[in-house]
Scaffold this active site. Structure first.
Site, mmCIF file in Angstrom:
data_model
loop_
_atom_site.group_PDB
_atom_site.id
_atom_site.type_symbol
_atom_site.label_atom_id
_atom_site.label_comp_id
_atom_site.label_asym_id
_atom_site.label_seq_id
_atom_site.Cartn_x
_atom_site.Cartn_y
_atom_site.Cartn_z
ATOM 1 N N ARG A 177 12.912 -32.941 -19.693
ATOM 2 C CA ARG A 177 11.646 -32.521 -19.207
ATOM 3 C C ARG A 177 10.521 -33.504 -18.948
ATOM 4 O O ARG A 177 10.013 -33.295 -17.912
ATOM 5 C CB ARG A 177 11.083 -31.708 -20.505
ATOM 6 C CG ARG A 177 11.541 -30.599 -20.998
ATOM 7 C CD ARG A 177 11.395 -29.955 -22.353
ATOM 8 N NE ARG A 177 9.803 -29.634 -22.560
ATOM 9 C CZ ARG A 177 9.460 -29.044 -23.636
ATOM 10 N NH1 ARG A 177 10.052 -29.135 -24.651
ATOM 11 N NH2 ARG A 177 7.960 -29.085 -23.502
ATOM 12 N N CYS A 235 3.765 -34.350 -26.607
ATOM 13 C CA CYS A 235 4.980 -33.584 -26.564
ATOM 14 C C CYS A 235 4.672 -32.597 -25.744
ATOM 15 O O CYS A 235 3.914 -32.521 -24.719
ATOM 16 C CB CYS A 235 5.564 -33.202 -27.823
ATOM 17 S SG CYS A 235 4.659 -32.229 -28.913
#
Length: 272
Positions: A177, A235
């Site tokens: 990611r 995050c």
């Protein structure tokens, strides 16, 4: 500073202490796709900390946004939490949501809060006392929020410090990611990362649902300047960042804060 993590053995030894409040921070789902084998089991005496409803800003367009101090105080008191309470946090995945709640209590000024290392799986593994339902009978608490502004950073602060060598953003998402090799789990959210940020996936600080030993955590953070850098943790939406945040608290003296909006906010509002 009181130890931010507690072993299951340590909790079992003090389980009868009336000043202890055990909070289950588990949620029904998570973006990492992790599942628990212990959905209907609670640690003896546990109360439920509703992270997705009572303890988030429902007016925010972004998930998991920190509630204001008043809302946090009101709902903490409903759980019977006092300023003098010793709060123990756990979740049914070992360590996942509980560090997020640890950070929330710390930023709201509570002095004595710890994450149960290994959480419910480790507790059950050791055959310590459990129950089927949450405790619901307790007196209203007197906890008073005392907001610690230094523990949170916003989008504007990060934008203003992208080239500042004294500020380091640490992204806890997985490497695919972070490097745009797989799509974000949230619909219509672009891939990418914050300029000049580094990647420490939250799994790197854990071992079988528990935090790694300090000597191993030091290796995870070995490339970080421990004397002059302020660390900002990010995050997807501010949950797993707190796992790495708490791990760093065990071995680093740096100033630390959380980018609460994390990539969900940055990827939505900031253009390439």
């Amino acid at each position: 500073m009181k130890n931010p993590i507690l072993s299951v053995d340590e909790l079992n030894e003090i389980l009868a202490n009336e000043n202890i409040i055990i909070l289950d921070c588990s949620t029904e789902s998570n973006k990492a796709g992790l599942q628990s084998d212990f959905e209907k089991i609670k640690i003896k005496g546990a109360r439920y900390f509703d992270l997705k409803n009572d303890f988030r800003d429902s007016e925010s367009i972004f998930p998991n946004t920190l509630p204001n101090p008043e809302q946090f105080q009101i709902n903490s008191r409903k759980l019977g939490i006092n300023d003098s309470s010793k709060i123990i946090l756990y979740d049914n995945l070992g360590v996942y949501h509980s560090p997020r709640v640890w950070w929330m209590f710390k930023i709201m000024g509570h002095k004595d809060v710890s994450v149960l290392n290994g959480g419910l799986p480790e507790w059950i593994k050791r055959k310590f006392p459990t129950q089927q339902e949450y405790d619901l009978e307790f007196n209203e608490g007197n906890f008073k929020s005392d907001f610690q502004y230094y523990m949170i950073s916003d989008l504007n602060f990060i934008k203003q410090n992208l080239e500042n060598d004294e500020i380091l953003v640490i992204d806890a998402r997985n490497s695919k990611r972070f490097n745009s090799l797989e799509p974000e789990p949230r619909k219509n959210l672009r891939s990418g990362n914050i300029p000049n940020s580094i990647n420490i996936p939250f799994e790197k600080v854990l071992n079988n649902g528990k935090f790694k030993e300090p000597e191993n955590l030091k290796l995870v953070f070995k490339n970080i300047n421990a004397t002059s850098t302020k660390l900002i943790f990010s995050c997807g939406s501010g949950v797993t960042a707190c796992i790495v945040y708490l791990a760093s608290e065990l071995v680093l003296e740096n100033k630390k804060s959380l980018y609460d909006g994390s990539w969900t906010e940055w990827g939505t509002l900031e253009k390439i």
